[in-house]
Scaffold this active site. Structure first.
Site, PDB file in Angstrom:
ATOM      1  N   MET A 243       0.778  -0.985  -0.085  1.00 45.42           N
ATOM      2  CA  MET A 243       0.050  -0.068  -0.110  1.00 45.42           C
ATOM      3  C   MET A 243       0.996   1.220   0.041  1.00 45.42           C
ATOM      4  O   MET A 243       1.818   1.283   0.703  1.00 45.42           O
ATOM      5  CB  MET A 243      -0.683  -0.019   1.007  1.00 45.42           C
TER       6      MET A 243
ATOM      7  N   SER B  55       3.665  -6.324   2.309  1.00 47.41           N
ATOM      8  CA  SER B  55       2.525  -6.223   2.999  1.00 47.41           C
ATOM      9  C   SER B  55       1.333  -6.568   2.177  1.00 47.41           C
ATOM     10  O   SER B  55       1.190  -7.859   2.076  1.00 47.41           O
ATOM     11  CB  SER B  55       2.665  -4.382   2.983  1.00 47.41           C
ATOM     12  N   GLN B  56       0.353  -5.553   1.928  1.00 46.58           N
ATOM     13  CA  GLN B  56      -0.843  -6.188   1.584  1.00 46.58           C
ATOM     14  C   GLN B  56      -0.848  -7.247   0.298  1.00 46.58           C
ATOM     15  O   GLN B  56      -1.537  -8.041  -0.150  1.00 46.58           O
ATOM     16  CB  GLN B  56      -1.895  -5.288   1.186  1.00 46.58           C
TER      17      GLN B  56
ATOM     18  N   ASP C 114       6.869  -4.161  14.335  1.00 46.90           N
ATOM     19  CA  ASP C 114       5.895  -3.722  13.447  1.00 46.90           C
ATOM     20  C   ASP C 114       4.948  -2.641  13.976  1.00 46.90           C
ATOM     21  O   ASP C 114       4.409  -2.728  15.119  1.00 46.90           O
ATOM     22  CB  ASP C 114       5.067  -4.848  12.705  1.00 46.90           C
TER      23      ASP C 114
ATOM     24  N   HIS D 144       7.889  -2.432  10.035  1.00 50.15           N
ATOM     25  CA  HIS D 144       7.256  -2.976   8.752  1.00 50.15           C
ATOM     26  C   HIS D 144       8.248  -3.033   7.658  1.00 50.15           C
ATOM     27  O   HIS D 144       8.411  -1.496   7.254  1.00 50.15           O
ATOM     28  CB  HIS D 144       6.045  -2.310   8.632  1.00 50.15           C
TER      29      HIS D 144
END
Ligand SMILES: *[C@@H]1O[C@H](CO)[C@@H](O)[C@H](O)[C@H]1NC(C)=O
Ligand SMILES: *[C@@H]1O[C@H](CO)[C@@H](O)[C@H](O)[C@H]1NC(C)=O
Ligand SMILES: *[C@@H]1O[C@H](CO)[C@@H](O)[C@H](O)[C@H]1NC(C)=O
Length: 292
Positions: A28, A102-103, A219, A275
């Site tokens: 993202m 991530s996503q 994170d 992250h």
């Protein structure tokens, strides 16, 4: 002379022909081709695995559209688009390894479950949220984009309009109202088999040779970070978490993960950073072997 030429040719074919392609999917607020993020990763891969074909997923015709779509293009449509892109690329016809950031991690899993051709061999999920998120502590986008995201989340994550248009709402899991999540989540509840148990999803996911999940121990972006290993908040509160192994999804094996675990196909890795802030050593030693 003829022999030498043939030997040289054979070496080239061995070096370049046998290497499984790698396909990357950004997170993202990022895009396919940012030289500081995915561009850098791509270079690290090509440096260490000469001749490898690396493709970086882009949804839309340019970097702006690609970034925008990471927030506002329905995840189910994104999966369909990517499935079509993979099928259309002759270099991927014999299969590929997938790496998602991530996503991009949970999106790749949806591709593995819904789109078995061309075959995905290894899935490397780097900070993917396989049980979704409950919280949006930091937004890695422009002020205008992030303001739109906040407004939509506030409007109601499970409102139809929001579910259809806001990617982050589509993997939002509200532990205070799991019933509502199961009923209205258009993406995560489907790929996690919360309602319908689609035998095809399980069959397809189990075709993976390896499913690698990286969790970031520091994170500050993903709530809860346990989601990166398929854990989540226990229902009714948002403090205590359960692990994948404690979940019905695993115990009743809706996705084949228990069987894959027993076969040594699941790999749970950690980076002791925030992250996506892994270092080069971690990338080269822990992740790169799954792209070879
Ligand atoms: C199960 O998943 C496959 C692959 O995406 C799909 O074609 C099929 O319609 C799904 N079946 C159900 C009952 O949802
Ligand atoms: C959960 O959400 C539904 C609406 O979708 C509502 O009717 C119900 O009261 C909620 N339950 C709780 C415990 O908040
Ligand atoms: C790189 O990251 C790994 C995993 O968090 C860590 O164990 C290692 O100490 C780090 N190395 C350097 C040089 O920072």
């Amino acid at each position: 002379m003829a022999y030498a030429f043939f030997a040289f040719f054979a070496c080239v074919v061995l070096a370049y022909g046998d290497q499984i392609p790698a396909v990357l999917w950004h997170g993202m607020g990022d895009s396919c081709c940012n030289p500081l993020s995915l561009g850098r990763i791509e270079k690290m891969i090509v440096d260490k695995i000469p001749g490898i074909y690396v493709k970086s997923i882009s949804i839309g015709d340019n970097i702006i559209e690609d970034t925008f779509n990471g927030f506002f293009k329905n995840a189910n449509e994104q999966i369909d688009i990517v499935c079509a892109q993979l099928k259309a690329d002759p270099k991927l016809a014999n299969g590929y390894n997938a790496m998602g950031f991530s996503q991009g991690g949970q999106f790749w899993r949806a591709v593995a479950q819904r789109c078995p051709t061309p075959p995905m061999f290894n899935l490397v999920s780097v900070g993917g949220q396989h049980q979704g998120v409950f919280g949006f502590p930091r937004c890695p986008g422009s002020e205008a984009l992030c303001e739109m995201v906040r407004k939509l989340l506030n409007y109601g994550v499970y409102e139809r309009y929001v579910q259809d248009n806001l990617v982050q709402a589509e993997y939002w899991q509200d532990p205070l109202n799991e019933t509502e999540y199961r009923k209205y989540s258009v993406f995560l509840a489907d790929i996690n088999q919360e309602n319908v148990k689609n035998a095809t999803y399980k069959e397809n996911l189990m075709k993976l040779k390896n499913f690698v999940m990286v969790k970031f121990l520091q994170d500050t972006m993903v709530q809860p970070k346990e989601s990166e290993w398929f854990g989540f908040y226990k229902p009714g509160q948002d403090k205590e978490t359960f692990t994948l192994q404690e979940s019905p999804l695993y115990m009743e094996d809706w996705l084949g993960l228990k069987e894959m675990d027993a076969a040594g196909k699941l790999h749970f890795l950690t980076s002791d950073t925030d992250h996506l802030q892994f270092n080069d050593t971690f990338f080269n030693n822990e992740l790169l072997p799954f792209l070879k």
